[in-house]
Design an enzyme around this catalytic site. Structure first.
Site, PDB file in Angstrom:
ATOM      1  NE  ARG A 143      -2.261  -1.090   3.583  1.00 28.14           N
ATOM      2  CZ  ARG A 143      -2.755  -0.424   4.619  1.00 28.14           C
ATOM      3  NH1 ARG A 143      -3.879   0.253   4.506  1.00 28.14           N
ATOM      4  NH2 ARG A 143      -2.151  -0.438   5.794  1.00 28.14           N
ATOM      5  CE  LYS A 172       3.250  -7.239   6.363  1.00 29.60           C
ATOM      6  NZ  LYS A 172       3.190  -6.121   5.386  1.00 29.60           N
ATOM      7  NE  ARG A 186       4.076  -0.667  12.044  1.00 26.94           N
ATOM      8  CZ  ARG A 186       3.571  -0.903  10.826  1.00 26.94           C
ATOM      9  NH1 ARG A 186       2.529  -1.676  10.704  1.00 26.94           N
ATOM     10  NH2 ARG A 186       4.101  -0.356   9.758  1.00 26.94           N
TER      11      ARG A 186
HETATM   12  P1  ATP Z   1       2.754  -3.094   7.698  1.00 24.11           P
HETATM   13  O1  ATP Z   1       1.962  -2.960   8.914  1.00 24.11           O
HETATM   14  O2  ATP Z   1       3.620  -4.313   7.606  1.00 24.11           O
HETATM   15  O3  ATP Z   1       3.460  -1.835   7.269  1.00 24.11           O
HETATM   16  P2  ATP Z   1       0.957  -2.519   5.701  1.00 24.11           P
HETATM   17  O4  ATP Z   1      -0.298  -3.207   5.371  1.00 24.11           O
HETATM   18  O5  ATP Z   1       0.848  -1.153   6.241  1.00 24.11           O
HETATM   19  O6  ATP Z   1       1.677  -3.447   6.689  1.00 24.11           O
HETATM   20  P3  ATP Z   1       1.802  -3.066   3.076  1.00 24.11           P
HETATM   21  O7  ATP Z   1       1.844  -1.835   2.286  1.00 24.11           O
HETATM   22  O8  ATP Z   1       0.659  -3.975   2.947  1.00 24.11           O
HETATM   23  O9  ATP Z   1       2.043  -2.623   4.546  1.00 24.11           O
HETATM   24  O10 ATP Z   1       3.067  -3.961   2.756  1.00 24.11           O
HETATM   25  C1  ATP Z   1       4.313  -3.372   2.502  1.00 24.11           C
HETATM   26  C2  ATP Z   1       5.225  -3.619   3.673  1.00 24.11           C
HETATM   27  O11 ATP Z   1       5.379  -5.029   3.868  1.00 24.11           O
HETATM   28  C3  ATP Z   1       6.622  -3.131   3.388  1.00 24.11           C
HETATM   29  O12 ATP Z   1       6.762  -1.800   3.837  1.00 24.11           O
HETATM   30  C4  ATP Z   1       7.521  -4.085   4.169  1.00 24.11           C
HETATM   31  O13 ATP Z   1       7.625  -3.624   5.494  1.00 24.11           O
HETATM   32  C5  ATP Z   1       6.723  -5.361   4.219  1.00 24.11           C
HETATM   33  N1  ATP Z   1       7.172  -6.370   3.231  1.00 24.11           N
HETATM   34  C6  ATP Z   1       7.656  -6.173   1.981  1.00 24.11           C
HETATM   35  N2  ATP Z   1       7.886  -7.342   1.360  1.00 24.11           N
HETATM   36  C7  ATP Z   1       7.526  -8.310   2.231  1.00 24.11           C
HETATM   37  C8  ATP Z   1       7.518  -9.726   2.168  1.00 24.11           C
HETATM   38  N3  ATP Z   1       7.894 -10.398   1.096  1.00 24.11           N
HETATM   39  N4  ATP Z   1       7.088 -10.399   3.265  1.00 24.11           N
HETATM   40  C9  ATP Z   1       6.671  -9.746   4.364  1.00 24.11           C
HETATM   41  N5  ATP Z   1       6.640  -8.411   4.491  1.00 24.11           N
HETATM   42  C10 ATP Z   1       7.068  -7.694   3.433  1.00 24.11           C
END
Ligand code: ATP
Length: 255
Positions: A48, A113, A253
């Protein structure tokens, strides 16, 4: 895919910047099927708000599905939760215990994750909703992984319960399992929205009744995670009562 095979058109490419972007930029013609684009390698995979989604060739499965919903389908807000639920069910079916969902779009096991989802919409044509549902699943993690992630990272080979020496399911098998779960759940969503799926989502809520904070662009809210409402908004119990939080520019978080 068995009996679902006719419902899908799957294109598997060696490399792509982002499977979501490819389908958004050049949506395949509507032939009544769900178009799926799988890439062995994404050079600019996205989460996102432009955050990077990392993948490691055959150690990851990254794909997007273009889903055309009939006119009158409910608001798309619950879509990433429904996709998360389908992903959770597919992983459970493959033998992963303890799959949990992190609102609005991540799949966790033991607090780490395993998979992420990115739902993006095509500009509306009339009342019909077209969504691109992007999914990334870690199958194995490179030994030297150094991912600057806020949430720890895991992979299928670390969480799958199966007899020793048993091979990991192939990427095709994982893809088939996910598409096989997505189809019936998205049919339910198209007909009745998120409400019939809400309790299945809540059963897997990683943070049920736990203290969390919600980081927005300009502020942070803290409270107890009280589940999700019928539209898929997060319910946060704060000192001022229960507040609804819409997915968008916010990240959840653990506190
Ligand atoms: P978060 O709370 O982890 O930031 P989000 O839903 O706000 O989740 P997303 O935009 O869905 O974040 O996912 C992108 C984030 O996921 C990246 O900023 C990185 O921290 C993490 N990420 C990137 N690649 C992977 C992966 N292959 N496996 C797990 N986490 C990843």
């Amino acid at each position: 895919l068995g009996s679902l095979a006719r419902a899908f058109e799957v294109r598997w490419v060696a490399e792509c910047a982002s499977t979501n972007s490819a389908l958004l930029d050049a949506p395949p013609a509507d032939d009544g099927r769900v178009h799926v684009l799988v890439a062995d390698r994404q050079s600019a995979g996205r989460g996102r708000r432009g955050r990077p989604w990392l993948s490691w060739d055959d150690a990851s499965l990254t794909f997007s599905a273009l889903w055309r919903f009939p006119p009158g389908t409910p608001q798309p807000a619950g879509l990433s939760l429904v996709a998360g639920l389908a992903l959770a069910r597919a992983l459970e079916r493959l033998g992963v215990p303890g799959v949990q969902l992190k609102w609005p779009n991540d799949v966790l096991v033991h607090g780490a994750k395993l998979a992420g989802i990115l739902v993006e919409l095509l500009p509306a044509r009339g009342r019909a909703l077209t969504a691109v549902i992007g999914i990334g699943i870690n199958l194995r993690l490179p030994a030297d992984i150094d991912l600057p992630a806020a949430i720890p990272v895991t992979a299928l080979d670390r969480v799958l319960e199966q007899p020793p020496g048993h091979p990991l399911p192939t990427r095709s098998a994982v893809l088939a399992a996910v598409l096989g779960e997505l189809h019936p759940l998205l049919d339910i969503f198209a007909a009745a929205g998120f409400p019939p799926l809400r309790s299945a989502w809540q059963q897997r809520n990683a943070f049920a009744d736990l203290p969390v904070c919600i980081h927005g662009e300009n502020d942070t809210l803290t409270g107890l995670c009280a589940g999700v409402d019928v539209d898929g908004a997060l319910l946060l119990r704060t000192g001022h009562g229960v507040q609804r939080v819409l997915a968008g520019d916010v990240s959840l978080r653990p506190l």
